[in-house]
Design a protein around this motif. Structure first.
Motif, PDB file in Angstrom:
ATOM      1  N   ALA A  58     -13.456 -24.497  -1.381  1.00 60.37           N
ATOM      2  CA  ALA A  58     -14.248 -25.324  -2.295  1.00 60.37           C
ATOM      3  C   ALA A  58     -15.531 -24.616  -2.721  1.00 60.37           C
ATOM      4  CB  ALA A  58     -14.577 -26.663  -1.639  1.00 60.37           C
TER       5      ALA A  58
ATOM      6  N   TYR B  18     -14.526 -21.946  -5.238  1.00 58.85           N
ATOM      7  CA  TYR B  18     -14.158 -22.611  -6.491  1.00 58.85           C
ATOM      8  C   TYR B  18     -15.390 -23.096  -7.242  1.00 58.85           C
ATOM      9  CZ  TYR B  18     -12.607 -26.411  -9.520  1.00 58.85           C
ATOM     10  OH  TYR B  18     -12.419 -27.246 -10.585  1.00 58.85           O
TER      11      TYR B  18
ATOM     12  N   ASP C 202     -10.419 -30.004 -10.218  1.00 58.04           N
ATOM     13  CA  ASP C 202     -11.364 -30.816  -9.447  1.00 58.04           C
ATOM     14  C   ASP C 202     -10.635 -31.873  -8.621  1.00 58.04           C
ATOM     15  OD1 ASP C 202     -13.435 -29.366 -10.487  1.00 58.04           O
ATOM     16  OD2 ASP C 202     -14.036 -30.873 -11.960  1.00 58.04           O
TER      17      ASP C 202
ATOM     18  N   LEU D  22      -9.079 -30.084  -5.610  1.00 56.24           N
ATOM     19  CA  LEU D  22     -10.090 -29.761  -4.592  1.00 56.24           C
ATOM     20  C   LEU D  22     -10.629 -31.019  -3.922  1.00 56.24           C
ATOM     21  CD1 LEU D  22     -11.379 -27.075  -3.605  1.00 56.24           C
ATOM     22  CD2 LEU D  22      -9.902 -26.876  -5.602  1.00 56.24           C
TER      23      LEU D  22
END
Length: 210
Positions: A101, A104, A134, A137
């Motif tokens: 995360a 990302y 999104d 994640l």
């Protein structure tokens, strides 16, 4: 004797006049929509930078969760035991998920910054990709937070039905790190949820404008 002069009809003179073309000013609604999308892009960028900060902080706090304490087994025997995050598979998964995360959020923060700087960079195609990634994640981070939270709750309260004893009464610093890391991960999950909502809202506005 009749005169050869003939009067021109009024409608004929009017029809021969060529109307002048004037350039109309651009509609104000278009400018207001552009400014609105620009504001949304700035909010998206700030949320992604904040997501990067919370995920990195959560990983650092979790990795540094280590404490050694002395446990008295018998009146004359004392052993040294160390508690650290690598002792639990849930904590290892937590570190892996939050690291992904963080990476990302760093990449998408740079993309979002470029979208703010570039005219027309905040396109519907970019928002569509943001919604998909999104959401993915968000599921990964939320699952990692829930798994680590469950292990942390057992360490805090124990489980008498399974004969699992609580350890936070002996490893206070270790449990404090775990609680802080879970709290930061929860904030990261909420930030991802806000990013999904924002992208869906902007995408719906762009679709409705067409």
């Amino acid at each position: 004797m009749a005169s050869n002069d003939t009067a021109t009809p009024p409608h004929a003179a009017i029809s021969m006049e060529v109307p002048l073309k004037t350039s109309a000013p651009p509609p104000r609604e278009h400018g207001s929509r552009t400014r609105s999308f620009k504001k949304h892009a700035v909010v998206d960028m700030l949320l992604r930078v904040f997501l990067f900060a919370t995920t990195v902080a959560s990983v650092i706090v979790m990795v540094t969760s280590e404490e050694t304490t002395q446990i008295r087994v018998t009146p004359t025997l004392v052993i040294s035991r160390t508690a650290k995050f690598s002792n639990s598979p849930a904590h290892i998964y937590f570190i892996a998920a939050l690291s992904v995360a963080a990476l990302y959020s760093l990449i998408t923060s740079l993309v979002s910054i470029l979208a703010v700087m570039k005219p027309g960079g905040n396109s519907a195609k970019l928002k569509f990709h943001f919604v998909i990634l999104d959401s993915l994640l968000l599921g990964i981070v939320a699952a990692a937070t829930g798994a680590t939270g469950g292990v942390g709750y057992i360490g805090l309260k124990g489980n008498s039905h399974s004969n699992w004893n609580k350890i936070c009464n002996r490893y206070d610093t270790y449990c404090t790190h775990i609680k802080a890391s879970i709290f930061l991960s929860l904030i990261a999950s909420i930030t991802l949820l806000l990013l999904v909502w924002l992208s869906v809202y902007v995408l719906s506005k762009k679709i409705a404008r067409r």
